[in-house]
Design an enzyme around this catalytic site. Structure first.
Site, PDB file in Angstrom:
ATOM      1  N   LYS A 144      38.521  53.035  16.855  1.00  0.00           N
ATOM      2  CA  LYS A 144      39.335  53.087  15.627  1.00  0.00           C
ATOM      3  C   LYS A 144      39.105  51.860  14.764  1.00  0.00           C
ATOM      4  O   LYS A 144      38.626  50.811  15.235  1.00  0.00           O
ATOM      5  CB  LYS A 144      40.820  53.223  15.958  1.00  0.00           C
ATOM      6  N   PRO A 197      32.164  48.689  20.703  1.00  0.00           N
ATOM      7  CA  PRO A 197      31.977  47.287  21.097  1.00  0.00           C
ATOM      8  C   PRO A 197      33.123  46.769  21.976  1.00  0.00           C
ATOM      9  O   PRO A 197      34.285  47.117  21.747  1.00  0.00           O
ATOM     10  CB  PRO A 197      31.963  46.534  19.764  1.00  0.00           C
ATOM     11  N   ALA A 218      35.786  44.155  23.287  1.00  0.00           N
ATOM     12  CA  ALA A 218      36.593  43.089  22.656  1.00  0.00           C
ATOM     13  C   ALA A 218      36.254  42.943  21.181  1.00  0.00           C
ATOM     14  O   ALA A 218      36.146  41.843  20.649  1.00  0.00           O
ATOM     15  CB  ALA A 218      36.403  41.750  23.395  1.00  0.00           C
ATOM     16  N   GLY A 219      36.079  44.099  20.518  1.00  0.00           N
ATOM     17  CA  GLY A 219      35.664  44.085  19.113  1.00  0.00           C
ATOM     18  C   GLY A 219      36.759  44.436  18.128  1.00  0.00           C
ATOM     19  O   GLY A 219      36.517  44.502  16.925  1.00  0.00           O
ATOM     20  N   GLY A 220      37.964  44.732  18.631  1.00  0.00           N
ATOM     21  CA  GLY A 220      39.047  45.132  17.720  1.00  0.00           C
ATOM     22  C   GLY A 220      38.990  46.601  17.365  1.00  0.00           C
ATOM     23  O   GLY A 220      39.613  47.051  16.406  1.00  0.00           O
ATOM     24  N   MET A 221      38.239  47.381  18.152  1.00  0.00           N
ATOM     25  CA  MET A 221      38.095  48.812  17.855  1.00  0.00           C
ATOM     26  C   MET A 221      38.660  49.705  18.955  1.00  0.00           C
ATOM     27  O   MET A 221      38.373  50.902  19.001  1.00  0.00           O
ATOM     28  CB  MET A 221      36.627  49.152  17.624  1.00  0.00           C
ATOM     29  N   GLY A 230      38.075  49.922  22.199  1.00  0.00           N
ATOM     30  CA  GLY A 230      37.151  50.497  23.184  1.00  0.00           C
ATOM     31  C   GLY A 230      37.786  50.676  24.555  1.00  0.00           C
ATOM     32  O   GLY A 230      37.662  51.738  25.169  1.00  0.00           O
ATOM     33  N   GLY A 231      38.483  49.660  25.037  1.00  0.00           N
ATOM     34  CA  GLY A 231      39.134  49.754  26.349  1.00  0.00           C
ATOM     35  C   GLY A 231      40.209  50.841  26.337  1.00  0.00           C
ATOM     36  O   GLY A 231      40.362  51.599  27.309  1.00  0.00           O
ATOM     37  N   SER A 232      40.936  50.927  25.244  1.00  0.00           N
ATOM     38  CA  SER A 232      41.982  51.954  25.125  1.00  0.00           C
ATOM     39  C   SER A 232      41.351  53.345  25.067  1.00  0.00           C
ATOM     40  O   SER A 232      41.912  54.307  25.608  1.00  0.00           O
ATOM     41  CB  SER A 232      42.810  51.723  23.863  1.00  0.00           C
ATOM     42  N   ASP A 247      47.070  50.707  22.020  1.00  0.00           N
ATOM     43  CA  ASP A 247      46.219  51.605  21.241  1.00  0.00           C
ATOM     44  C   ASP A 247      45.895  52.910  21.962  1.00  0.00           C
ATOM     45  O   ASP A 247      45.231  53.790  21.403  1.00  0.00           O
ATOM     46  CB  ASP A 247      44.882  50.907  20.903  1.00  0.00           C
TER      47      ASP A 247
HETATM   48  O1  C5P Z   1      48.914  46.540  24.589  1.00  0.00           O
HETATM   49  P1  C5P Z   1      47.651  45.763  24.761  1.00  0.00           P
HETATM   50  O2  C5P Z   1      47.380  45.426  26.195  1.00  0.00           O
HETATM   51  O3  C5P Z   1      46.484  46.394  24.080  1.00  0.00           O
HETATM   52  O4  C5P Z   1      47.886  44.397  24.015  1.00  0.00           O
HETATM   53  C1  C5P Z   1      47.094  43.261  24.279  1.00  0.00           C
HETATM   54  C2  C5P Z   1      47.843  42.035  23.827  1.00  0.00           C
HETATM   55  O5  C5P Z   1      47.936  42.042  22.400  1.00  0.00           O
HETATM   56  C3  C5P Z   1      49.270  41.930  24.315  1.00  0.00           C
HETATM   57  O6  C5P Z   1      49.330  41.305  25.553  1.00  0.00           O
HETATM   58  C4  C5P Z   1      49.903  41.071  23.232  1.00  0.00           C
HETATM   59  O7  C5P Z   1      49.582  39.719  23.443  1.00  0.00           O
HETATM   60  C5  C5P Z   1      49.182  41.518  21.976  1.00  0.00           C
HETATM   61  N1  C5P Z   1      49.910  42.540  21.208  1.00  0.00           N
HETATM   62  C6  C5P Z   1      51.029  42.159  20.485  1.00  0.00           C
HETATM   63  N2  C5P Z   1      51.718  43.082  19.748  1.00  0.00           N
HETATM   64  C7  C5P Z   1      51.306  44.367  19.704  1.00  0.00           C
HETATM   65  C8  C5P Z   1      50.155  44.776  20.426  1.00  0.00           C
HETATM   66  C9  C5P Z   1      49.479  43.827  21.168  1.00  0.00           C
HETATM   67  O8  C5P Z   1      51.413  40.990  20.507  1.00  0.00           O
HETATM   68  N3  C5P Z   1      52.002  45.257  18.967  1.00  0.00           N
END
Ligand code: C5P
Length: 293
Positions: free
Chosen positions: A10, A94, A96-99, A101-103, A136
């Site tokens: 995304k 990618p 750890a790219g902000g897209m 991927g892990g989700s 995500d």
């Molecule tokens: O939910 P997820 O594991 O993807 O989030 C990773 C990290 O991003 C969380 O541990 C938190 O530090 C931060 N996060 C946040 N607020 C959100 C989503 C993520 O602070 N709404």
């Protein structure tokens, strides 16, 4: 028998971030758009639980901490079945790219195992499980274009018209999402209550992609940029194109909006020739969420 699922990455067309709550999570008002860069998740019967990665995922930790393994265990526990499957994930999104991927891996695993194990759970139930795995994951399950509030897990589909063509500039070195949120907290002391601008939502509904791209917002962009030299370079290199740029989620992927008059493939070739990023990929959205193929 095997089940293969595609799960999209995304971009966030809009990402407004508020002050963190007691749990450390930040309230968001975000517009997600799923793009046609997919993780491919194949699930086969097995007597244990195994995960292997290919593509961009080569060398990733495939142990108990991996989000796909955690998704498999969570689904098995929820349904009361043994967590038995061989999972093979070909990663195109990618790391750890902000897209997301892990989700996407977790979302794809939930959909694949829901089918492989004959559970037939509705998407809403998978979303509730997914929300416990990562903010995500529910969006990767539902896809399309959606407004996300709360942690980003409370989703409402957005009536969005039009197709968006992006050139994604990816970096070999990723960014840690918690680190980007920490930098946001350090630099933005009193963020406003997050909300998405009405004019932005109206432009999405009428299919005015140019307005949307020009008015895209990402409150994490400054924090991500300050933490990543490669992202700063990519933004500087793109300046002379005078095209809307969007940091994807917590970065460092940079999405360049190709607009209706420019071929995204030509733009990608141009940017590639300049060596502005690790890779320049064309992606289009919106597309459907994780689905069996
Ligand atoms: O939910 P997820 O594991 O993807 O989030 C990773 C990290 O991003 C969380 O541990 C938190 O530090 C931060 N996060 C946040 N607020 C959100 C989503 C993520 O602070 N709404």
């Amino acid at each position: 028998m095997s089940v293969t699922v595609r799960a999209p990455g995304k971009v966030n067309l809009y990402l407004a971030v508020g002050a963190p709550g007691e749990d450390g999570y930040h309230p968001l008002a975000t517009v997600f758009q799923a793009v046609d860069l997919y993780e491919e998740i194949e699930a086969r019967p097995s007597r244990g639980l195994e995960l292997t990665f290919t593509g961009l995922g080569k060398g990733l930790d495939a142990g108990e901490g991996n989000l796909a393994i955690r998704a498999a265990r969570a689904l098995a526990a929820h349904a009361g079945v043994p967590a038995h499957a061989d999972l093979a994930i070909h990663k195109n999104v990618p790391i750890a790219g902000g897209m997301a991927g892990g989700s996407a891996d977790a979302a794809g695993t939930l959909v694949a195992l829901n089918r492989l194990w004959g559970l037939d759970l509705p998407t809403s139930e998978l979303c509730a499980l997914g929300a416990q795995l990562g903010a995500d994951v529910p969006f990767c399950l539902t896809g399309g274009t959606a407004l996300g509030v709360g942690r980003g897990t409370e989703l409402t589909p957005v009536p969005a018209r039009g197709e968006f063509s992006w050139v994604l500039l990816t970096q070999s070195e990723g960014l840690s999402t918690p680190a980007v949120f920490r930098e946001f907290d350090r630099t933005v002391r009193t963020p406003a209550e997050p909300e998405v601008d009405c004019g932005f939502m109206e432009a999405l509904a009428r299919g005015d992609e140019i307005f949307v791209a020009m008015n895209a917002r990402n409150d994490l962009a400054a924090a991500a940029t300050s933490l990543h030299q490669g992202l700063r370079n990519a933004i500087a290199e793109c300046g002379e194109f005078h095209l809307p740029l969007l940091v994807s989620g917590s970065g460092p992927t940079l999405a360049v909006f190709a607009g209706p008059d420019i071929s995204a493939e030509d733009l990608a070739a141009d940017l590639r020739a300049r060596g502005v990023a690790e890779s320049c990929l064309v992606a289009r959205g919106p597309v459907a969420g994780a689905h069996v193929i």
